[in-house]
Each structure stands twice: as structure tokens, then as C-alpha cells.
Motif scaffolding. Sequence first.
Motif, PDB file in Angstrom:
ATOM      1  N   HIS A  41      46.303 -20.219   4.335  1.00 33.98           N
ATOM      2  CA  HIS A  41      45.670 -20.554   3.282  1.00 33.98           C
ATOM      3  C   HIS A  41      45.507 -22.157   3.056  1.00 33.98           C
ATOM      4  N   GLN A  42      46.209 -22.764   3.685  1.00 37.69           N
ATOM      5  CA  GLN A  42      46.370 -24.232   3.778  1.00 37.69           C
ATOM      6  C   GLN A  42      44.737 -25.064   3.345  1.00 37.69           C
ATOM      7  N   PRO A  43      44.821 -26.230   2.796  1.00 40.48           N
ATOM      8  CA  PRO A  43      43.525 -26.721   2.378  1.00 40.48           C
ATOM      9  C   PRO A  43      42.795 -27.137   3.551  1.00 40.48           C
ATOM     10  N   LEU A  44      41.528 -26.902   3.707  1.00 42.75           N
ATOM     11  CA  LEU A  44      40.244 -27.094   4.647  1.00 42.75           C
ATOM     12  C   LEU A  44      39.374 -28.151   4.039  1.00 42.75           C
ATOM     13  N   TRP A  45      39.171 -28.915   4.738  1.00 45.04           N
ATOM     14  CA  TRP A  45      37.911 -30.055   4.483  1.00 45.04           C
ATOM     15  C   TRP A  45      36.757 -29.546   5.031  1.00 45.04           C
ATOM     16  N   LEU A  46      35.740 -29.032   4.287  1.00 50.93           N
ATOM     17  CA  LEU A  46      34.507 -28.605   4.918  1.00 50.93           C
ATOM     18  C   LEU A  46      33.226 -29.072   4.396  1.00 50.93           C
ATOM     19  N   THR A  47      32.126 -29.436   5.317  1.00 52.28           N
ATOM     20  CA  THR A  47      30.987 -29.871   4.827  1.00 52.28           C
ATOM     21  C   THR A  47      30.136 -28.712   4.280  1.00 52.28           C
ATOM     22  N   GLY A  48      29.691 -28.997   3.096  1.00 51.93           N
ATOM     23  CA  GLY A  48      28.591 -27.927   2.457  1.00 51.93           C
ATOM     24  C   GLY A  48      27.403 -28.590   2.287  1.00 51.93           C
ATOM     25  N   VAL A  49      26.287 -27.558   2.066  1.00 50.67           N
ATOM     26  CA  VAL A  49      25.043 -27.999   1.622  1.00 50.67           C
ATOM     27  C   VAL A  49      24.598 -27.228   0.670  1.00 50.67           C
ATOM     28  N   SER A  50      23.755 -27.824  -0.351  1.00 48.01           N
ATOM     29  CA  SER A  50      23.150 -27.205  -1.666  1.00 48.01           C
ATOM     30  C   SER A  50      21.820 -27.754  -1.662  1.00 48.01           C
ATOM     31  N   ALA A  51      21.034 -27.001  -2.588  1.00 52.22           N
ATOM     32  CA  ALA A  51      19.787 -27.218  -2.752  1.00 52.22           C
ATOM     33  C   ALA A  51      19.314 -26.938  -4.329  1.00 52.22           C
TER      34      ALA A  51
END
Length: 157
Positions: free
Chosen positions: A16-26
Motif C-alpha cells: 500500500h506504499q505511495p505510488l507516483w503515477l501519471t494521470g490524464v483528465s479531460a
Amino acid sequence: MPIPEFIRDLRSHVGHQPLWLTGVSAVVLDADGRILLTQRVDTREWAVVSGVLEPGEEPARAIVREITEETGISADVQRLTSVDVTPMITYPNGDQTQYLDVCFLARHVDGDPHPADDENTAVEWFAVDALPHELADTSRLRIEKALRDEPTAWFRR
């Protein structure tokens, strides 16, 4: 809510450790200037369409995919509107994630919006001056920046 396979693999190593991810939104607009919002299963908040960028995927193509997967409509990406970082999010299962979000302005092309996956309970068009009170703070920021109609994307300095 479906978790992409690559994240499932990462979680098998980091728990459950923090993950850094790339998100996209619109911020998706229809011909009448209304904004398409989804009501999320996990938080019950209304939000702009968003998702996770898959490894090697182009951001604009990713958000077009997410729009179709979540709402059943097709849309055309117009321009990049903002780049921001979300606060740390802790999901009900204990997973922690923070996202670098790349947001686009998109225009509805075809289709009637509906919850097309298990991530949302509702999908609706809203007038800009009649947005729901339960709108996610991150979506408020993205809508504000997208509607400024500036040729350059917003980011924090």
C-alpha cells in the motif's frame, strides 16, 4: 474499480506504499457548452473524466480511451489545458497514490453518455453555472483552467 495490470504488478512489490503515477483528465464540452461529469463509485463525488496513463501510452490518446471506456461517447482532444499534482490519495483498500495530472479540453463527437464501466454510477452533462455541489476540488481546478480559453497550459510556478 478495475486496476490496470501494471499497477497490480507494482502493488505486489510495494503493497500500500505511495505510488507516483501519471494521470490524464479531460474537460469534455458538448455543442451547447455543457461539461460532462461522472459520479465516482468510490467517493460519490462528481468529477471530470480521468484515468491512469498506461506505460508507453500518449496522454491525448489515453484520455480519448478513458472518455470512451467511462462514458461510452467519442470525443476529440482540442488542447492541453493544465498540468498539476494531486494531493496524496488513500483508497478504501489502503493503497496510496499521488498523480501528476495532464488535463485536456475535449469536444463531444458522438454518442449518448452513460456509465460504461464500473467506475461510475452516473454520467451527465452540466451547465457551467449549474455544476453539482459534490464536485471534486481537483475537477473544479481543471474546469476553471480549461474554460479560460488560453493558448497555453496552466501549471504552478
